[in-house]
Each structure stands twice: as C-alpha cells, then as structure tokens.
Design a protein around this motif. Structure first.
Motif, PDB file in Angstrom:
ATOM      1  N   SER A 273      -5.976   4.446   6.097  1.00  0.00           N
ATOM      2  CA  SER A 273      -5.298   5.224   5.010  1.00  0.00           C
ATOM      3  C   SER A 273      -3.746   4.101   5.285  1.00  0.00           C
ATOM      4  CB  SER A 273      -5.034   5.948   4.912  1.00  0.00           C
ATOM      5  OG  SER A 273      -5.193   6.794   6.324  1.00  0.00           O
ATOM      6  N   HIS A 274      -2.691   5.006   4.707  1.00  0.00           N
ATOM      7  CA  HIS A 274      -1.202   4.175   4.800  1.00  0.00           C
ATOM      8  C   HIS A 274      -0.448   5.189   4.592  1.00  0.00           C
ATOM      9  CE1 HIS A 274      -1.790   2.542   0.726  1.00  0.00           C
ATOM     10  NE2 HIS A 274      -0.785   2.802   0.701  1.00  0.00           N
ATOM     11  N   ARG A 275       0.835   5.517   4.379  1.00  0.00           N
ATOM     12  CA  ARG A 275       1.944   6.302   3.870  1.00  0.00           C
ATOM     13  C   ARG A 275       2.739   5.906   2.840  1.00  0.00           C
ATOM     14  NH1 ARG A 275       0.931  11.476   6.512  1.00  0.00           N
ATOM     15  NH2 ARG A 275      -0.605  11.185   8.306  1.00  0.00           N
ATOM     16  N   GLU A 276       3.295   6.344   2.020  1.00  0.00           N
ATOM     17  CA  GLU A 276       4.129   5.806   1.362  1.00  0.00           C
ATOM     18  C   GLU A 276       5.201   6.754   1.362  1.00  0.00           C
ATOM     19  OE1 GLU A 276       2.814   4.673  -2.292  1.00  0.00           O
ATOM     20  OE2 GLU A 276       0.975   3.306  -1.851  1.00  0.00           O
TER      21      GLU A 276
ATOM     22  N   ASN B 255      -3.591  11.170  -6.355  1.00  0.00           N
ATOM     23  CA  ASN B 255      -5.435  10.843  -6.979  1.00  0.00           C
ATOM     24  C   ASN B 255      -6.541  11.690  -5.710  1.00  0.00           C
ATOM     25  OD1 ASN B 255      -6.085  10.191  -4.480  1.00  0.00           O
ATOM     26  ND2 ASN B 255      -5.343   7.823  -5.403  1.00  0.00           N
ATOM     27  N   PRO B 256      -6.954  11.998  -6.309  1.00  0.00           N
ATOM     28  CA  PRO B 256      -8.025  13.151  -5.576  1.00  0.00           C
ATOM     29  C   PRO B 256      -7.647  12.196  -4.127  1.00  0.00           C
ATOM     30  CG  PRO B 256      -9.348  12.570  -7.492  1.00  0.00           C
ATOM     31  CD  PRO B 256      -7.813  11.932  -7.584  1.00  0.00           C
ATOM     32  N   ASN B 257      -8.239  11.663  -3.485  1.00  0.00           N
ATOM     33  CA  ASN B 257      -8.330  10.542  -2.552  1.00  0.00           C
ATOM     34  C   ASN B 257      -6.865  11.012  -2.098  1.00  0.00           C
ATOM     35  OD1 ASN B 257     -10.376  10.811  -2.513  1.00  0.00           O
ATOM     36  ND2 ASN B 257     -11.029   8.233  -2.630  1.00  0.00           N
ATOM     37  N   SER B 258      -5.337  11.619  -2.395  1.00  0.00           N
ATOM     38  CA  SER B 258      -3.974  11.504  -1.577  1.00  0.00           C
ATOM     39  C   SER B 258      -3.643  12.385  -1.583  1.00  0.00           C
ATOM     40  CB  SER B 258      -3.770  10.796  -2.629  1.00  0.00           C
ATOM     41  OG  SER B 258      -3.640   9.276  -3.028  1.00  0.00           O
ATOM     42  N   GLU B 259      -2.741  13.166  -0.348  1.00  0.00           N
ATOM     43  CA  GLU B 259      -2.387  14.163   0.074  1.00  0.00           C
ATOM     44  C   GLU B 259      -0.942  14.163   0.094  1.00  0.00           C
ATOM     45  OE1 GLU B 259      -4.852  15.472   3.036  1.00  0.00           O
ATOM     46  OE2 GLU B 259      -5.962  16.701   1.697  1.00  0.00           O
ATOM     47  N   ILE B 260       0.215  15.738  -0.041  1.00  0.00           N
ATOM     48  CA  ILE B 260       1.345  14.749   0.238  1.00  0.00           C
ATOM     49  C   ILE B 260       1.237  15.451   1.725  1.00  0.00           C
ATOM     50  CG2 ILE B 260       3.526  16.853  -0.141  1.00  0.00           C
ATOM     51  CD1 ILE B 260       3.365  16.409  -3.207  1.00  0.00           C
ATOM     52  N   THR B 261       1.709  14.914   2.511  1.00  0.00           N
ATOM     53  CA  THR B 261       1.870  15.412   4.259  1.00  0.00           C
ATOM     54  C   THR B 261       3.587  15.717   4.433  1.00  0.00           C
ATOM     55  OG1 THR B 261       2.179  12.940   4.589  1.00  0.00           O
ATOM     56  CG2 THR B 261       0.538  13.525   4.479  1.00  0.00           C
ATOM     57  N   LYS B 262       4.771  15.464   4.169  1.00  0.00           N
ATOM     58  CA  LYS B 262       5.947  15.854   4.201  1.00  0.00           C
ATOM     59  C   LYS B 262       6.755  16.232   3.218  1.00  0.00           C
ATOM     60  CE  LYS B 262       5.689  13.635   8.812  1.00  0.00           C
ATOM     61  NZ  LYS B 262       6.770  12.730   9.648  1.00  0.00           N
ATOM     62  N   ILE B 263       7.483  17.136   3.193  1.00  0.00           N
ATOM     63  CA  ILE B 263       9.304  16.991   2.708  1.00  0.00           C
ATOM     64  C   ILE B 263      10.218  16.668   3.009  1.00  0.00           C
ATOM     65  CG2 ILE B 263      10.378  18.876   0.972  1.00  0.00           C
ATOM     66  CD1 ILE B 263       7.689  20.817   1.327  1.00  0.00           C
ATOM     67  N   LEU B 264      10.293  15.086   1.889  1.00  0.00           N
ATOM     68  CA  LEU B 264      11.043  14.207   3.333  1.00  0.00           C
ATOM     69  C   LEU B 264      13.118  15.016   2.970  1.00  0.00           C
ATOM     70  CD1 LEU B 264       9.548  11.243   2.953  1.00  0.00           C
ATOM     71  CD2 LEU B 264       9.394  12.004   4.719  1.00  0.00           C
TER      72      LEU B 264
ATOM     73  N   GLN C   4      15.537  16.649  -7.347  1.00  0.00           N
ATOM     74  CA  GLN C   4      14.656  15.427  -6.918  1.00  0.00           C
ATOM     75  C   GLN C   4      14.285  15.646  -5.288  1.00  0.00           C
ATOM     76  OE1 GLN C   4      16.410  11.792  -6.850  1.00  0.00           O
ATOM     77  NE2 GLN C   4      15.950  11.444  -4.996  1.00  0.00           N
ATOM     78  N   ILE C   5      12.657  15.662  -4.957  1.00  0.00           N
ATOM     79  CA  ILE C   5      12.107  16.121  -3.940  1.00  0.00           C
ATOM     80  C   ILE C   5      11.456  14.342  -3.256  1.00  0.00           C
ATOM     81  CG2 ILE C   5      10.561  17.214  -3.263  1.00  0.00           C
ATOM     82  CD1 ILE C   5      10.020  19.459  -5.719  1.00  0.00           C
ATOM     83  N   ASP C   6      11.754  14.360  -2.660  1.00  0.00           N
ATOM     84  CA  ASP C   6      11.260  13.338  -1.573  1.00  0.00           C
ATOM     85  C   ASP C   6      10.575  13.644  -1.316  1.00  0.00           C
ATOM     86  OD1 ASP C   6      12.784  11.221  -3.362  1.00  0.00           O
ATOM     87  OD2 ASP C   6      14.697  11.402  -2.091  1.00  0.00           O
ATOM     88  N   VAL C   7       9.051  12.955  -0.839  1.00  0.00           N
ATOM     89  CA  VAL C   7       7.784  13.424  -0.106  1.00  0.00           C
ATOM     90  C   VAL C   7       7.204  12.054  -0.070  1.00  0.00           C
ATOM     91  CG1 VAL C   7       8.014  16.067  -1.613  1.00  0.00           C
ATOM     92  CG2 VAL C   7       6.325  13.273  -2.205  1.00  0.00           C
ATOM     93  N   GLU C   8       5.932  12.383   1.755  1.00  0.00           N
ATOM     94  CA  GLU C   8       5.642  11.256   2.062  1.00  0.00           C
ATOM     95  C   GLU C   8       4.082  11.722   1.816  1.00  0.00           C
ATOM     96  OE1 GLU C   8       6.050  10.114   6.295  1.00  0.00           O
ATOM     97  OE2 GLU C   8       4.239  11.748   6.147  1.00  0.00           O
ATOM     98  N   VAL C   9       3.301  10.452   0.872  1.00  0.00           N
ATOM     99  CA  VAL C   9       2.488  10.662   0.559  1.00  0.00           C
ATOM    100  C   VAL C   9       1.518  10.323   1.944  1.00  0.00           C
ATOM    101  CG1 VAL C   9       0.892  10.556  -1.690  1.00  0.00           C
ATOM    102  CG2 VAL C   9       3.078  11.743  -1.705  1.00  0.00           C
ATOM    103  N   LEU C  10      -0.285  10.546   1.661  1.00  0.00           N
ATOM    104  CA  LEU C  10      -0.703   9.972   2.626  1.00  0.00           C
ATOM    105  C   LEU C  10      -2.075   9.327   1.297  1.00  0.00           C
ATOM    106  CD1 LEU C  10      -2.840   9.092   5.145  1.00  0.00           C
ATOM    107  CD2 LEU C  10      -3.930  11.062   4.896  1.00  0.00           C
ATOM    108  N   VAL C  11      -2.352   7.584   1.450  1.00  0.00           N
ATOM    109  CA  VAL C  11      -3.562   7.531   0.694  1.00  0.00           C
ATOM    110  C   VAL C  11      -3.537   6.510   1.320  1.00  0.00           C
ATOM    111  CG1 VAL C  11      -2.627   5.381  -1.388  1.00  0.00           C
ATOM    112  CG2 VAL C  11      -0.808   7.314  -0.825  1.00  0.00           C
ATOM    113  N   PHE C  12      -5.642   6.326   0.751  1.00  0.00           N
ATOM    114  CA  PHE C  12      -6.127   6.072   1.358  1.00  0.00           C
ATOM    115  C   PHE C  12      -6.448   4.533   0.702  1.00  0.00           C
ATOM    116  CE2 PHE C  12      -7.440  10.165   2.593  1.00  0.00           C
ATOM    117  CZ  PHE C  12      -7.566   9.987   3.620  1.00  0.00           C
TER     118      PHE C  12
END
Length: 356
Positions: free
Chosen positions: A341-344, A305-314, A325-333
């Motif tokens: 916020s937390h990371r998923e 969503n607009p308040n989320s960002e991809i922070t890492k390519i795992l 299959q691309i696993d990523v880390e997402v920052l969610v507010f």
C-alpha cells in the motif's frame, strides 16, 4: 468463502473476534466443507479443554491464544536480530565468561607453562590480562555467527505468521467499512463536572475555544485497540458530555480521529476499533448539539474505493462562509491481495448546506 480464508480466520472465529457477516459466512462454510469442519471441531475441542482446565471459582479464560501471544518474550522471539542477540548475551553471560576464561587459559597460558614453567607464568600475569579481553570479544563474535541461521529462521517464521494474519484481516474487515455498510449514530450523555477521561487523546479546542474535545480510550497517540468515546467539555462552565456509538454490537467500530469545523461541528474518522489500529476509516460530521451524523463526502469526490481508508485529517480551511476545504491522508492498497500500500493526500470540498 474458500478454505484458505477460513483457516486463516479460524482463531478469530473461536475467540468471537470477528464481524457478524464474516462469522455467518465461516459457519456456513463449515456445513459444506468436510475438511474444514473436521479442523473446526478439533480446534473447538482444544479450546474448550483449555478453558475447562484453567477455570476456577466461576472464573474462565476467554482469549487464551491472545494472552499467550502477548506473554511471549519479544526480545527472545522477536524479529529484531539485535535485540535477540543482546537477549542471548544477557541470558548466558556467565557461561560465556567461563568459556572465555577456559579458552584464554588453553590458548595463551598453556604455552607459557610448557616453555617457562609455572614461575614464568606468574611473571607474565599482566600481559595475560590484556589478552583476556581480546579473546572474550572473539568468543562473542563466534557465538553470533553460529546462532545467525537459527535467528533468521525464527524471524522468517514470525514474519510469515504476522503477514498472513494482517492480510486476512485487511481483506475481510477493511472491505466491511464500505460507505453503505454502516451509518454511525451517536448517543449524547451528560457527565459529572468532576469526570476525568481515561486513556484520552490531547484536548482540541473549537474555533472560538468555547468547547474542547478528546477521544477516551485510545491513548495519547490514538493508537490503542478498543472502542473509543468522544468526550466534550464546555470550557467556561466545566460541563461535560460523552458521545457513544449505538447499534455497534458486533461491528466494533470506533472514532479514531477528530477535528473541529466550528463551535458546533466535529469531523470524525470512524473505523474498525480492533486489529487494524494503524489504519483509518470513513469521514463523518458530528453535530455536538443534537448528536446528528452526516457523511463528509457523500458523493465520494475523493474516489475512495473499498480498499482505501482515510487515516488522517491534515487540515480544515474555510474558503467562504459556506464552503470548507478538508485535506486528508488516504491509505491506498496497490493489489487485490492487500499486501502492499501507499499513502496519498486528497481534498474534500464540504458545503455547509450538507450538514446544517
């Protein structure tokens, strides 16, 4: 735009350190709000006074507020109470030593002078030396307690200012990185074989080690502010190319992380290059042959969503000849104010047909 956001971002407006959309919104607000216009005019006058008074030999100072903040002694005014305490101890060490000697003399030596006289005092010199160390420690402890309240006030003020700046930044700029707001384009340029990148990340090899790539300008940990370039090197021949974002004036987007898919395609996280350096961006596929760019998840299958960002390519895993299959880390507010916020970890399924 309301007055609260305008006042929080006023410094960035004066230093021209914001996106065009936000700048236009703030200038439009000034036209309609008398209070904010008065504040804006005062700040412009002060800013111009600083620049004119410090200009010399056709040189001027563009970001005085930023430079002042950078030169503040962080040990003296920082949030860490331990560093602040040690700073004060070091700064006033001589004063504390003299005070300790005086207290030792008054508390320990005076009774001996009264009772036994000056000659008896000399005979007790060794015992006084031991007591000296104990009294000095007690003095330092008392000073720490007396200064604790002042330290807490300074720390609270510093934290409040930082939180206000961070929250206003997140609410204005993170939302500007919505998928439809900006589609990056890269320009590929040949470099000399002898070219050495500056402040680059570690080199990453393609799947068959034909090419190697790195980010220039972000530092080894990819956390420096600024607009980075992607540097590509052909391992066997030593040929080098740079990939620079075009049509990026005023937007200030930057590559923030890269990972290879195969020998011709790179995954690239592109986000805001300044301020939000610890955040991420959106994920794209870069063709290193023709500099073509494709969205890695055009259908938003990971519900970004607009308040989320991809922070890492795992990780990048090839499931078949056509599917990844691309696993990523997402920052969610967690709230609309973007205070917590937390990371998923989430997964993107990428088909080769989407970028071939």
């Amino acid at each position: 735009m309301d007055c609260k956001i305008f006042r929080k971002r006023l410094t960035d407006l004066l230093e021209d350190n914001i996106s065009y959309d936000l700048k236009d919104a703030m200038l439009e607000h000034v036209k309609n709000c008398e209070a904010c216009k008065t504040l804006y005019d005062e700040e412009v006058f002060i800013d111009e006074a600083f620049k004119s008074s410090l200009a010399f030999d056709a040189q001027s100072f563009r970001s005085l507020r930023t430079d002042i903040m950078k030169n503040i002694n962080k040990n003296k005014y920082g949030k860490n109470p331990v560093k602040k305490f040690l700073y004060n101890i070091k700064r006033f060490s001589k004063t504390y030593l003299y005070a300790a000697v005086f207290i030792i003399f008054a508390v320990i030596v005076t009774p001996y002078i009264i009772k036994n006289g000056f000659i008896s005092l000399i005979n007790k010199g060794i015992g006084m030396e031991i007591a000296n160390k104990s009294s000095e420690g007690a003095l330092l402890e008392n000073y720490s307690v007396s200064g604790e309240k002042e330290q807490k006030n300074q720390i609270a003020q510093s934290k409040a200012a930082e939180d206000n700046s961070t929250n206003s930044l997140k609410s204005a700029e993170i939302k500007s990185e919505v998928k439809d707001a900006y589609m990056p384009r890269f320009e590929k340029k040949a470099l000399e074989k002898s070219y050495k990148p500056k402040l680059n990340t570690l080199w990453k090899n393609s799947t068959s080690k034909k090419y190697s790539a790195a980010l220039e300008g972000k530092g080894p940990e990819a956390i420096e502010e600024g607009i980075a370039n992607i540097i590509l090197k052909e391992v066997n021949t030593g040929k080098q190319w740079s990939f620079n974002l075009v049509d990026n004036d005023g937007k200030q987007f930057s590559p923030k992380a890269i990972e290879w898919i195969d020998d011709e395609h790179l995954l690239v996280i592109i986000g805001y290059g300044y301020k939000a350096v610890n955040q991420g961006g959106l994920l794209y596929v870069l063709n290193i042959v023709d500099a073509g760019v494709y969205e890695a998840d055009p259908n938003n299958t990971i519900n970004l969503n607009p308040n989320s960002e991809i922070t890492k390519i795992l990780s990048v895993k090839r499931l078949s000849s056509n599917d990844l299959q691309i696993d990523v880390e997402v920052l969610v507010f967690d709230d609309e104010a973007l205070n917590t916020s937390h990371r998923e970890n989430r997964t993107i399924m990428l088909s080769q047909a989407m970028y071939k």
